[in-house]
Design a protein around this motif. Structure first.
Motif, short mmCIF file in Angstrom:
data_model
loop_
_atom_site.label_atom_id
_atom_site.label_comp_id
_atom_site.label_asym_id
_atom_site.label_seq_id
_atom_site.Cartn_x
_atom_site.Cartn_y
_atom_site.Cartn_z
N TYR A 156 -1.16 -2.82 4.25
CA TYR A 156 -0.72 -4.84 4.16
C TYR A 156 -1.88 -5.29 5.49
CZ TYR A 156 1.69 -9.21 6.01
OH TYR A 156 2.05 -10.42 6.27
N ASP A 157 -1.42 -4.28 6.85
CA ASP A 157 -2.18 -4.67 7.47
C ASP A 157 -3.58 -4.88 8.27
OD1 ASP A 157 0.27 -4.05 9.39
OD2 ASP A 157 -0.44 -1.37 9.04
N ILE A 158 -4.26 -4.22 7.21
CA ILE A 158 -6.06 -4.06 6.46
C ILE A 158 -5.91 -6.06 6.17
CG2 ILE A 158 -7.71 -3.30 5.79
CD1 ILE A 158 -6.51 -0.52 5.45
N LEU A 159 -5.41 -6.03 4.85
CA LEU A 159 -5.25 -7.15 4.21
C LEU A 159 -4.88 -8.15 5.14
CD1 LEU A 159 -3.87 -6.64 0.80
CD2 LEU A 159 -5.94 -6.46 1.59
N LYS A 160 -3.93 -8.05 6.67
CA LYS A 160 -3.80 -9.12 6.80
C LYS A 160 -4.48 -9.29 8.61
CE LYS A 160 0.03 -12.23 9.18
NZ LYS A 160 -0.96 -13.17 9.65
N ALA A 161 -5.29 -8.42 9.34
CA ALA A 161 -6.35 -8.25 9.66
C ALA A 161 -7.74 -9.20 9.47
CB ALA A 161 -6.48 -7.00 10.00
N TYR A 162 -8.11 -8.97 7.71
CA TYR A 162 -9.14 -9.58 7.05
C TYR A 162 -8.90 -10.82 6.90
CZ TYR A 162 -12.91 -9.94 4.34
OH TYR A 162 -14.26 -10.46 4.49
N LYS B 76 0.38 25.59 17.50
CA LYS B 76 1.27 24.64 16.87
C LYS B 76 1.10 23.49 16.56
CE LYS B 76 6.55 23.70 16.81
NZ LYS B 76 7.65 23.68 17.57
N GLU B 77 0.57 23.26 15.28
CA GLU B 77 0.27 21.76 14.75
C GLU B 77 1.64 20.62 15.05
OE1 GLU B 77 -1.77 21.40 11.89
OE2 GLU B 77 -3.19 23.70 12.92
N ARG B 78 0.74 20.04 15.37
CA ARG B 78 1.72 18.74 15.39
C ARG B 78 1.28 17.65 15.33
NH1 ARG B 78 5.42 17.37 20.81
NH2 ARG B 78 6.08 19.48 20.43
N THR B 79 1.77 17.09 14.53
CA THR B 79 1.32 15.49 14.06
C THR B 79 1.71 14.64 14.73
OG1 THR B 79 1.38 16.30 11.73
CG2 THR B 79 0.67 13.83 12.04
N VAL B 80 1.24 13.35 15.08
CA VAL B 80 1.35 12.46 16.07
C VAL B 80 0.63 11.13 15.30
CG1 VAL B 80 1.43 13.61 19.03
CG2 VAL B 80 -0.96 12.65 17.67
N THR B 81 1.53 10.54 15.57
CA THR B 81 1.19 9.21 15.04
C THR B 81 0.45 7.85 15.93
OG1 THR B 81 3.55 9.54 12.91
CG2 THR B 81 2.45 7.24 13.43
N ARG B 82 -0.57 7.17 15.62
CA ARG B 82 -1.03 6.60 16.34
C ARG B 82 -1.29 5.69 15.81
NH1 ARG B 82 -6.57 9.91 17.49
NH2 ARG B 82 -6.82 8.31 19.03
N ARG B 83 -1.33 4.74 16.65
CA ARG B 83 -2.00 3.22 16.03
C ARG B 83 -3.19 2.82 16.30
NH1 ARG B 83 2.40 0.21 14.49
NH2 ARG B 83 1.40 -1.70 13.67
N LEU B 84 -3.61 1.81 15.58
CA LEU B 84 -4.71 1.23 15.61
C LEU B 84 -5.07 0.21 16.18
CD1 LEU B 84 -6.63 2.20 12.02
CD2 LEU B 84 -7.39 3.16 14.13
N SER B 85 -6.26 -0.12 16.87
CA SER B 85 -6.56 -1.62 17.61
C SER B 85 -6.79 -2.68 16.94
CB SER B 85 -7.43 -1.56 18.76
OG SER B 85 -8.31 -1.78 18.11
N ARG B 86 -6.83 -3.84 17.25
CA ARG B 86 -6.23 -4.75 15.95
C ARG B 86 -8.17 -4.79 15.68
NH1 ARG B 86 -5.39 -11.29 17.36
NH2 ARG B 86 -7.38 -11.35 17.19
N ALA B 87 -8.99 -4.15 17.07
CA ALA B 87 -10.31 -4.29 16.46
C ALA B 87 -10.65 -3.10 15.15
CB ALA B 87 -10.63 -4.30 17.64
N ALA B 88 -10.01 -2.75 15.78
CA ALA B 88 -10.57 -1.82 14.28
C ALA B 88 -9.61 -1.41 13.02
CB ALA B 88 -9.55 0.13 15.20
N ILE B 89 -8.48 -2.23 12.90
CA ILE B 89 -8.17 -2.69 11.82
C ILE B 89 -9.51 -3.44 11.65
CG2 ILE B 89 -6.02 -4.17 10.57
CD1 ILE B 89 -4.37 -2.52 12.73
N GLU B 90 -9.10 -4.54 12.16
CA GLU B 90 -10.56 -5.55 11.64
C GLU B 90 -11.59 -4.85 10.91
OE1 GLU B 90 -9.33 -9.55 14.16
OE2 GLU B 90 -11.70 -9.31 13.66
N THR B 91 -12.45 -4.15 11.72
CA THR B 91 -13.51 -3.64 11.32
C THR B 91 -13.42 -3.19 10.10
OG1 THR B 91 -13.88 -3.20 13.62
CG2 THR B 91 -15.12 -2.29 12.91
N LEU B 92 -12.19 -2.16 10.32
CA LEU B 92 -12.08 -1.23 9.20
C LEU B 92 -11.85 -2.02 7.38
CD1 LEU B 92 -11.05 1.52 7.33
CD2 LEU B 92 -8.39 0.86 7.65
N ALA B 93 -11.37 -3.51 7.85
CA ALA B 93 -10.89 -4.74 6.76
C ALA B 93 -12.44 -5.00 6.69
CB ALA B 93 -10.43 -5.59 6.79
#
Lengths: 257, 190, 190
Positions: A156-162, B76-93
């Motif tokens: 959804y985040d991707i679709l929303k972003a697009y 010890k492996e630890r998984t951290v949850t990170r948020r992507l920036s808006r620019a990154a999400i948009e680029t991915l899209a």
């Protein structure tokens, strides 16, 4: 019975001398348990009658010293007097209440339960305790953390972003839609066509809606307005309306005056 | 011999519980007088030499430390949850919808320059991979989405991504506020 | 045999480094697959039984601790714990043996109202925690003991509380006296 009574009274003075006031007691049950312990018998073989007497004598002694006594100690005293009477008087037949013996047994059980917790508390506190008797490693090796990143992202985040991006890039001017309205006044104007018609004739209510109204949403609103307007006219005695059953077409006719 | 074992036991407890390495003075202070401390330290060192923890001298004091060859166990492996920036999400899209696509094309579509880290981050997340080079001057690399991307977002293939028209239909793409017109209801009542 | 020593070494390193007791699952996860863990734990326990540090089971896990008889050496490490009032200690015992238990039930056992701070103090010490709500009018909260409690008092689990089996057998942990409550002894006095 009398023998045991006096005998117990003999021991009574001893126990009282050990208890000067109520300081340090955690309620009447605690006093009872302390007195019971002084009987130096297994709590299961405890004489509740003796205990009651000891408690009452103890409270009396405190009263004589003019020491303030909290209400719950007095409540217990009253209850023990009641218990005593129950124990000493002959058993009543067919009585719904618990018998003196049963009440005494309950009290004995309560005392045993509190006593068991006292003992348990002692046992717990004498255990080898961490940081007091036994110790963990004081200077442990550092654990090296390897961080694995996981991105928190949904489709959804991707679709929303697009979509947002497309919306922005299209730069379409935002045109605020004119809100549709077909008011009751409008509807009255349309309905006025039939009022005073010399030849009254049933007409569909919907036929008084402007043809320009096409969308369902707008039509729905217009019908509501027209229906309200028609009710106004009925009230004024100008028209008659009729509907056969729920959701069936509504008809309207001019009323001849 | 009994005395010897007793001293060793005492040293074990003291060194184990100590919050920092203990100097020889610290140890002496807490052990019976008149013993040959160095001798006991040597004994204790040997006792633990083959085990998973060793007695070693660090920072001027003695301390039990994990045997160096076992340090991998202390990771010890630890998984951290990170948020992507808006620019990154948009680029991915944009990469998802327009793949294969070059960096220049992404920038052209977005109308802004792409910061260096953005695509790297998406590649680090294993969502974006290289998809060959464009047959154009400079032969720029092209990006596309990975199988990992499909898996993560529950897609069979990239064609499963909703099209522009569908996005419009859901109201996501419309610049107007979404309208909640329920046409079915209207028909049934009129 | 070489394999055996290797596992023991690994366990030493892991257990020495851990601050908290490690459950058998925690240990298995960090050791090679297919080994008989219980066997190794037994070996390790024996290896350290006579030394100044022992492997003990506490709060559902395994941990190295100093031998109890050597506590006199560890004055420096001793943590200062606040002295608990008699009421607090008694309340702690009642919560431990009768858990999960409501405040009203604690008061009933002690025959006296509980001052506000008592349970708070035990919760502040991390020994007492909330254990849901009772399905009764008002849905009162219930209290129980924490892992921290087990850890502090060196218990593997609450069934290891001293004398708990006996108390269960005599019915003193049930909320009501047994039906056929013994009245013989009282009769002798009436």
């Amino acid at each position: 019975m009398i023998n045991s009574f006096t005998e117990n009274n003999g021991g009574l003075e001893n126990s009282i001398s050990l208890l000067i006031d109520l300081d340090g007691f955690e309620g009447p049950l605690d006093v009872l348990l302390t007195l019971a312990r002084k009987q130096k018998v297994d709590l299961t073989k405890l004489s509740i009658l003796t205990l009651a007497d000891q408690y009452l004598a103890f409270i009396q002694k405190i009263k004589e010293k003019n020491i303030e006594i909290a209400a719950d100690y007095l409540v217990m005293a009253a209850w023990l007097v009641y218990l005593k009477s129950k124990l000493l008087l002959p058993k009543e037949e067919n009585n719904e209440e618990l018998s003196g013996d049963e009440l005494a047994a309950r009290l004995q059980w309560q005392l045993r339960r509190l006593d068991s917790m006292r003992e348990a508390a002692k046992k717990i506190m004498t255990r080898n305790r961490l940081g007091m008797d036994i110790f963990p490693r004081g200077f442990p090796d550092k654990i090296k953390l390897i961080r694995n990143s996981v991105f928190n992202l949904s489709l959804y985040d991707i679709l929303k972003a697009y979509s947002d991006f497309n919306s922005r890039s299209q730069k379409k001017p935002y045109i605020k839609k004119r809100l549709f309205s077909h008011t009751i006044d409008d509807a009255l104007k349309w309905l006025s066509i039939i009022i005073g018609s010399p030849v009254p004739k049933w007409e569909l209510l919907e036929s008084f809606i402007p043809e320009s109204i096409i969308s369902n949403q707008e039509k729905k609103s217009a019908i509501t307005a027209t229906f309200s307007a028609s009710l106004e006219l009925v009230k004024d005695g100008k028209v008659i309306i009729q509907q056969d059953k729920e959701f069936s077409p509504i008809y309207i006719k001019s009323k001849l005056v | 011999m009994v005395q010897n074992d007793k001293i060793i036991r005492m040293m074990e407890a003291i060194l184990f519980a100590a919050v920092q390495p203990l100097s020889e003075e610290d140890l002496s202070e807490r052990l019976p007088d008149g013993i040959n401390l160095n001798d006991y330290i040597e004994q204790l060192k040997n006792k633990y030499a083959a085990s998973g923890i060793n007695l070693i001298k660090v920072a001027g004091g003695w301390s039990f430390r994990t045997a160096p060859d076992l340090s991998f166990l202390l990771e010890k492996e630890r998984t951290v949850t990170r948020r992507l920036s808006r620019a990154a999400i948009e680029t991915l899209a944009i990469i998802a919808y327009h793949q294969p696509i070059t960096r220049a094309e992404i920038e052209e579509i977005r109308g802004v320059a792409l910061s260096k880290g953005t695509v790297d981050l998406l590649m680090e997340a294993n969502w974006v991979i290289l998809k060959g080079r464009k047959k154009a001057p400079g032969r720029p690399v092209m990006y596309g989405t990975s199988n990992e991307f499909l898996n993560h977002f529950g897609l069979d293939n990239v064609d499963d991504l909703p099209g522009i028209e569908e996005l419009k239909a859901t109201g996501l793409l419309s610049p107007d506020p979404p309208q909640n017109i329920n046409t079915q209801d209207d028909e049934s009542h009129t």
